[in-house]
Design a protein around this motif. Structure first.
Motif, short mmCIF file in Angstrom:
data_model
loop_
_atom_site.label_atom_id
_atom_site.label_comp_id
_atom_site.label_asym_id
_atom_site.label_seq_id
_atom_site.Cartn_x
_atom_site.Cartn_y
_atom_site.Cartn_z
N GLU A 189 43.29 23.27 45.54
CA GLU A 189 41.86 23.54 45.41
C GLU A 189 41.42 24.65 46.35
N LEU A 190 41.91 24.61 47.61
CA LEU A 190 41.55 25.66 48.56
C LEU A 190 42.11 27.01 48.13
N THR A 191 43.34 26.99 47.58
CA THR A 191 43.93 28.23 47.10
C THR A 191 43.13 28.81 45.94
N ASP A 192 42.71 27.92 45.02
CA ASP A 192 41.89 28.37 43.88
C ASP A 192 40.57 28.94 44.38
N ARG A 193 39.94 28.23 45.35
CA ARG A 193 38.67 28.73 45.89
C ARG A 193 38.86 30.07 46.59
N LEU A 194 39.96 30.18 47.33
CA LEU A 194 40.24 31.44 48.03
C LEU A 194 40.45 32.57 47.03
N ALA A 195 41.18 32.25 45.94
CA ALA A 195 41.39 33.27 44.91
C ALA A 195 40.08 33.67 44.26
N SER A 196 39.21 32.65 44.05
CA SER A 196 37.90 32.95 43.45
C SER A 196 37.07 33.80 44.39
N VAL A 197 37.08 33.44 45.69
CA VAL A 197 36.33 34.23 46.68
C VAL A 197 36.88 35.65 46.76
N ASP A 198 38.22 35.76 46.75
CA ASP A 198 38.85 37.07 46.82
C ASP A 198 38.50 37.91 45.60
N SER A 199 38.53 37.27 44.41
CA SER A 199 38.16 37.99 43.19
C SER A 199 36.70 38.41 43.23
N ASP A 200 35.83 37.50 43.70
CA ASP A 200 34.41 37.82 43.79
C ASP A 200 34.17 38.96 44.79
N TRP A 201 34.90 38.91 45.91
CA TRP A 201 34.75 39.96 46.92
C TRP A 201 35.23 41.30 46.38
N ASN A 202 36.36 41.28 45.65
CA ASN A 202 36.87 42.52 45.06
C ASN A 202 35.87 43.09 44.06
N GLN A 203 35.25 42.19 43.27
CA GLN A 203 34.26 42.65 42.29
C GLN A 203 33.06 43.26 42.99
N ARG A 204 32.60 42.59 44.06
CA ARG A 204 31.46 43.13 44.81
C ARG A 204 31.82 44.46 45.45
N THR A 205 33.04 44.55 45.98
CA THR A 205 33.47 45.81 46.59
C THR A 205 33.51 46.92 45.55
N THR A 206 34.02 46.59 44.35
CA THR A 206 34.07 47.58 43.27
C THR A 206 32.67 48.01 42.88
N ASP A 207 31.76 47.04 42.77
CA ASP A 207 30.37 47.37 42.41
C ASP A 207 29.74 48.27 43.48
N MET A 208 29.99 47.94 44.76
CA MET A 208 29.43 48.74 45.84
C MET A 208 30.00 50.16 45.82
N ARG A 209 31.30 50.26 45.55
CA ARG A 209 31.91 51.59 45.48
C ARG A 209 31.32 52.40 44.33
N GLN A 210 31.12 51.73 43.19
CA GLN A 210 30.52 52.43 42.06
C GLN A 210 29.11 52.90 42.39
N LYS A 211 28.34 52.04 43.08
CA LYS A 211 26.99 52.44 43.47
C LYS A 211 27.03 53.61 44.45
N VAL A 212 27.98 53.55 45.40
CA VAL A 212 28.10 54.65 46.37
C VAL A 212 28.49 55.94 45.66
N ASP A 213 29.47 55.82 44.73
CA ASP A 213 29.88 57.01 43.98
C ASP A 213 28.72 57.57 43.17
N SER A 214 27.95 56.66 42.55
CA SER A 214 26.79 57.10 41.77
C SER A 214 25.77 57.77 42.67
N SER A 215 25.54 57.18 43.86
CA SER A 215 24.59 57.77 44.81
C SER A 215 25.08 59.13 45.28
#
Length: 205
Positions: free
Chosen positions: A104-130
């Protein structure tokens, strides 16, 4: 004789149970020994009823002296030494629970990691757009500066041309004025002589 003996043991067990303080059923776990002997009654003199595996979960019914009456996973109501029971789950029970918790902790960690990667990608896209917008504004600003400099240069050239034309016009006016003044001066000098000459001609006639 065997039947009578069985009846006697059953009655004795019932009477013994009636004399014990019967507690509410509780869960217990067999200790980590390899196996533990079970008996038909609360004493070493009772017949062995079999064995039970280490770590097995049982239901505690009552206790007497150093024995406890339990119900095992097979549904058998038997007796076991009290020191062979524990309130803590055995490794046999804990390991799967810990494995489940780890999963369960591994799944949660993977979910958090995936969510963090998605947020990082979104932030990079926003920065690139800016950055793209900023670069576009910089280029537009530089273009406006270039156009302003060209306009200033053109205005300066037109101003120079106007100054040249004004000077030319002034010079022409000076020339015209000088010519008119010269003609007037000549007429001023000649006309009196002409007038005098005409008067003399009239007198002579």
């Amino acid at each position: 004789m065997l039947i009578l003996r069985s009846i006697y043991i059953t009655l004795l067990t019932s009477l013994t149970l009636a004399a014990f303080n019967v507690n509410a059923a509780e869960n217990r776990y067999v200790t980590e020994d390899f196996s533990t002997s079970l008996r038909t009654g609360p004493g070493d003199n009772y017949k062995v009823a079999g064995t039970i595996s280490a770590g097995e979960k049982v239901e505690l019914l009552s206790s007497a002296n150093k024995y406890a009456q339990i119900i095992d996973s097979r549904g058998r109501t038997v007796w076991i030494l009290l020191d062979q029971l524990t309130t803590e789950p055995s490794a046999k029970v804990r390991v799967p629970e810990l494995e489940q918790q780890v999963k369960e902790l591994t799944d949660r960690l993977a979910s958090v990691d995936s969510d963090w990667n998605q947020r990082t990608t979104d932030m990079r896209q926003k920065v690139d757009s800016s950055n793209s917008v900023i670069n576009g504004l910089k280029q537009e600003n530089q273009q406006l500066k270039d156009e302003l400099a060209a306009a200033k240069k053109k205005v300066s050239e037109i101003s120079v041309q106007l100054d040249d034309k004004q000077r030319a016009i002034i010079q022409q006016w000076f020339m015209y004025g000088g010519g008119v003044a010269g003609v007037g001066l000549i007429l001023g000098l000649i006309l009196p002589h002409l007038v005098r000459r005409r008067k003399k001609d009239r007198w002579m006639n």
